[in-house]
Scaffold this motif. Sequence first.
Motif, PDB file in Angstrom:
ATOM      1  N   GLY A   3     -21.574  42.530 -13.696  1.00 47.27           N
ATOM      2  CA  GLY A   3     -21.465  42.757 -15.134  1.00 47.27           C
ATOM      3  C   GLY A   3     -22.017  44.102 -15.550  1.00 47.27           C
ATOM      4  N   THR A   4     -23.088  44.543 -14.885  1.00 44.38           N
ATOM      5  CA  THR A   4     -23.684  45.841 -15.202  1.00 44.38           C
ATOM      6  C   THR A   4     -22.722  46.980 -14.890  1.00 44.38           C
ATOM      7  OG1 THR A   4     -25.904  44.991 -14.714  1.00 44.38           O
ATOM      8  CG2 THR A   4     -25.629  47.384 -14.764  1.00 44.38           C
ATOM      9  N   VAL A   5     -22.115  46.898 -13.709  1.00 47.99           N
ATOM     10  CA  VAL A   5     -21.137  47.928 -13.327  1.00 47.99           C
ATOM     11  C   VAL A   5     -19.941  47.898 -14.279  1.00 47.99           C
ATOM     12  CG1 VAL A   5     -19.541  48.687 -11.528  1.00 47.99           C
ATOM     13  CG2 VAL A   5     -21.836  47.909 -10.911  1.00 47.99           C
ATOM     14  N   ALA A   6     -19.505  46.687 -14.637  1.00 50.74           N
ATOM     15  CA  ALA A   6     -18.379  46.556 -15.563  1.00 50.74           C
ATOM     16  C   ALA A   6     -18.709  47.178 -16.913  1.00 50.74           C
ATOM     17  CB  ALA A   6     -18.021  45.083 -15.738  1.00 50.74           C
ATOM     18  N   GLY A   7     -19.951  46.980 -17.370  1.00 50.22           N
ATOM     19  CA  GLY A   7     -20.366  47.597 -18.626  1.00 50.22           C
ATOM     20  C   GLY A   7     -20.333  49.113 -18.545  1.00 50.22           C
ATOM     21  N   GLY A   8     -20.780  49.652 -17.389  1.00 53.53           N
ATOM     22  CA  GLY A   8     -20.724  51.098 -17.192  1.00 53.53           C
ATOM     23  C   GLY A   8     -19.301  51.612 -17.169  1.00 53.53           C
ATOM     24  N   LEU A   9     -18.399  50.846 -16.533  1.00 52.03           N
ATOM     25  CA  LEU A   9     -16.990  51.233 -16.499  1.00 52.03           C
ATOM     26  C   LEU A   9     -16.385  51.226 -17.899  1.00 52.03           C
ATOM     27  CD1 LEU A   9     -15.716  49.334 -13.323  1.00 52.03           C
ATOM     28  CD2 LEU A   9     -15.918  51.807 -13.615  1.00 52.03           C
ATOM     29  N   PHE A  10     -16.799  50.258 -18.706  1.00 50.67           N
ATOM     30  CA  PHE A  10     -16.291  50.196 -20.079  1.00 50.67           C
ATOM     31  C   PHE A  10     -16.710  51.435 -20.870  1.00 50.67           C
ATOM     32  CE2 PHE A  10     -17.287  49.067 -24.529  1.00 50.67           C
ATOM     33  CZ  PHE A  10     -15.990  48.871 -24.983  1.00 50.67           C
ATOM     34  N   VAL A  11     -17.994  51.782 -20.771  1.00 51.51           N
ATOM     35  CA  VAL A  11     -18.478  52.973 -21.478  1.00 51.51           C
ATOM     36  C   VAL A  11     -17.742  54.211 -20.991  1.00 51.51           C
ATOM     37  CG1 VAL A  11     -20.482  54.468 -21.859  1.00 51.51           C
ATOM     38  CG2 VAL A  11     -20.754  51.988 -21.920  1.00 51.51           C
ATOM     39  N   GLY A  12     -17.559  54.297 -19.663  1.00 47.94           N
ATOM     40  CA  GLY A  12     -16.829  55.435 -19.115  1.00 47.94           C
ATOM     41  C   GLY A  12     -15.394  55.496 -19.609  1.00 47.94           C
ATOM     42  N   ALA A  13     -14.751  54.322 -19.711  1.00 43.12           N
ATOM     43  CA  ALA A  13     -13.368  54.275 -20.190  1.00 43.12           C
ATOM     44  C   ALA A  13     -13.272  54.711 -21.643  1.00 43.12           C
ATOM     45  CB  ALA A  13     -12.804  52.867 -20.018  1.00 43.12           C
ATOM     46  N   VAL A  14     -14.276  54.354 -22.447  1.00 40.52           N
ATOM     47  CA  VAL A  14     -14.281  54.752 -23.860  1.00 40.52           C
ATOM     48  C   VAL A  14     -14.385  56.270 -23.983  1.00 40.52           C
ATOM     49  CG1 VAL A  14     -15.587  54.646 -26.015  1.00 40.52           C
ATOM     50  CG2 VAL A  14     -15.209  52.562 -24.697  1.00 40.52           C
ATOM     51  N   VAL A  15     -15.290  56.858 -23.195  1.00 43.66           N
ATOM     52  CA  VAL A  15     -15.450  58.323 -23.226  1.00 43.66           C
ATOM     53  C   VAL A  15     -14.173  59.004 -22.725  1.00 43.66           C
ATOM     54  CG1 VAL A  15     -16.739  60.277 -22.304  1.00 43.66           C
ATOM     55  CG2 VAL A  15     -17.946  58.188 -22.957  1.00 43.66           C
ATOM     56  N   LEU A  16     -13.614  58.472 -21.642  1.00 42.61           N
ATOM     57  CA  LEU A  16     -12.372  59.042 -21.109  1.00 42.61           C
ATOM     58  C   LEU A  16     -11.232  58.916 -22.113  1.00 42.61           C
ATOM     59  CD1 LEU A  16     -12.373  57.929 -17.351  1.00 42.61           C
ATOM     60  CD2 LEU A  16     -12.562  60.259 -18.256  1.00 42.61           C
ATOM     61  N   SER A  17     -11.253  57.854 -22.920  1.00 42.81           N
ATOM     62  CA  SER A  17     -10.218  57.686 -23.939  1.00 42.81           C
ATOM     63  C   SER A  17     -10.278  58.813 -24.960  1.00 42.81           C
ATOM     64  CB  SER A  17     -10.376  56.329 -24.641  1.00 42.81           C
ATOM     65  OG  SER A  17     -10.109  55.271 -23.748  1.00 42.81           O
ATOM     66  N   SER A  18     -11.494  59.232 -25.324  1.00 43.60           N
ATOM     67  CA  SER A  18     -11.637  60.364 -26.245  1.00 43.60           C
ATOM     68  C   SER A  18     -11.058  61.624 -25.619  1.00 43.60           C
ATOM     69  CB  SER A  18     -13.112  60.574 -26.605  1.00 43.60           C
ATOM     70  OG  SER A  18     -13.626  59.477 -27.326  1.00 43.60           O
ATOM     71  N   ALA A  19     -11.380  61.846 -24.328  1.00 40.48           N
ATOM     72  CA  ALA A  19     -10.824  63.013 -23.631  1.00 40.48           C
ATOM     73  C   ALA A  19      -9.306  62.910 -23.555  1.00 40.48           C
ATOM     74  CB  ALA A  19     -11.425  63.110 -22.223  1.00 40.48           C
ATOM     75  N   TYR A  20      -8.815  61.697 -23.330  1.00 44.03           N
ATOM     76  CA  TYR A  20      -7.363  61.488 -23.237  1.00 44.03           C
ATOM     77  C   TYR A  20      -6.666  61.909 -24.533  1.00 44.03           C
ATOM     78  CZ  TYR A  20      -2.914  59.025 -23.433  1.00 44.03           C
ATOM     79  OH  TYR A  20      -1.582  58.726 -23.604  1.00 44.03           O
ATOM     80  N   PHE A  21      -7.221  61.529 -25.681  1.00 45.76           N
ATOM     81  CA  PHE A  21      -6.558  61.849 -26.938  1.00 45.76           C
ATOM     82  C   PHE A  21      -6.636  63.339 -27.269  1.00 45.76           C
ATOM     83  CE2 PHE A  21      -6.800  57.254 -27.665  1.00 45.76           C
ATOM     84  CZ  PHE A  21      -5.496  57.039 -28.086  1.00 45.76           C
ATOM     85  N   VAL A  22      -7.645  64.019 -26.738  1.00 54.63           N
ATOM     86  CA  VAL A  22      -7.663  65.481 -26.857  1.00 54.63           C
ATOM     87  C   VAL A  22      -6.470  66.059 -26.109  1.00 54.63           C
ATOM     88  CG1 VAL A  22      -8.887  67.593 -26.212  1.00 54.63           C
ATOM     89  CG2 VAL A  22     -10.162  65.655 -27.145  1.00 54.63           C
TER      90      VAL A  22
END
Length: 259
Positions: free
Chosen positions: A67-86
């Motif tokens: 669950g901890t790793v999954a939480g980290g992946l979620f945060v990473g995906a959110v940040v990457l989503s911001s980069a994606y929309f740029v």
Amino acid sequence: MTLHLGRAINDGIKRVLTPTGGILLVVFLALQLVTQASINTAVISVFPPGPAGEIEAALGMTLPVSGTVAGGLFVGAVVLSSAYFVVLSRALTRPSEELSSFPSDLYTRRMGRATLSLFVGGLIVGPAIMIGFVLLFLPGIFLAVSFLFFTFAVGVEDRGIIGGLKRSWGLSRENRLKLAVIVILAGVIGFISGIVGTLFDLASAAIVGELIVNTLNSVLFVLLYGIIAAAYLQVETQDDSPNRVNTSGVSNSHESVGS
């Protein structure tokens, strides 16, 4: 700055039906799937093994991580989503003849600043729009329309958070009723996806449902952003204010505009 909505829809679809649109679709789908699976995994990790198995069957896709790793992946995906929309904003606003390529400057030019601005701006705009919808609905639409071009002001014009919000507000000022059609269309897409997902959940096919819903969402929202990009180009081109910057294509150098 008069927006021709029909022309924006036609141009936006054409922009997405290109190699650039294909790349953006695949990346967006991958982000959606990782985000969904990481959320499911983090939720399941909270429960003991017995109930967790039942919840996993109901939720759908999971990852073979803690669950901890999954939480980290979620945060990473959110940040990457911001980069994606740029990247998306830069890619879809290029001249049509350039949409067959995907040059590196789309995802290397000032990415740190733009991603941070878009991420923090989203934390401001997102809750404000949600509150507007909860209170009286119409304020939510008004705010969503007013900040519809924020992503493009940050990604294409290199503006900061405040500068991007002001720029989006100004570009949408004379076309809010027409832009409201795009916002409502986004809501309809979300509603339809929700119904589809619910039907698969009721049929005990959560994983299949998530795959179909995320694929459907990815296709429709990339098309939607193609239309928004075309609308942005229309109103931006007509803008004669002294704060306008060159947006003829991200392959050309831009003058930096801060907040």
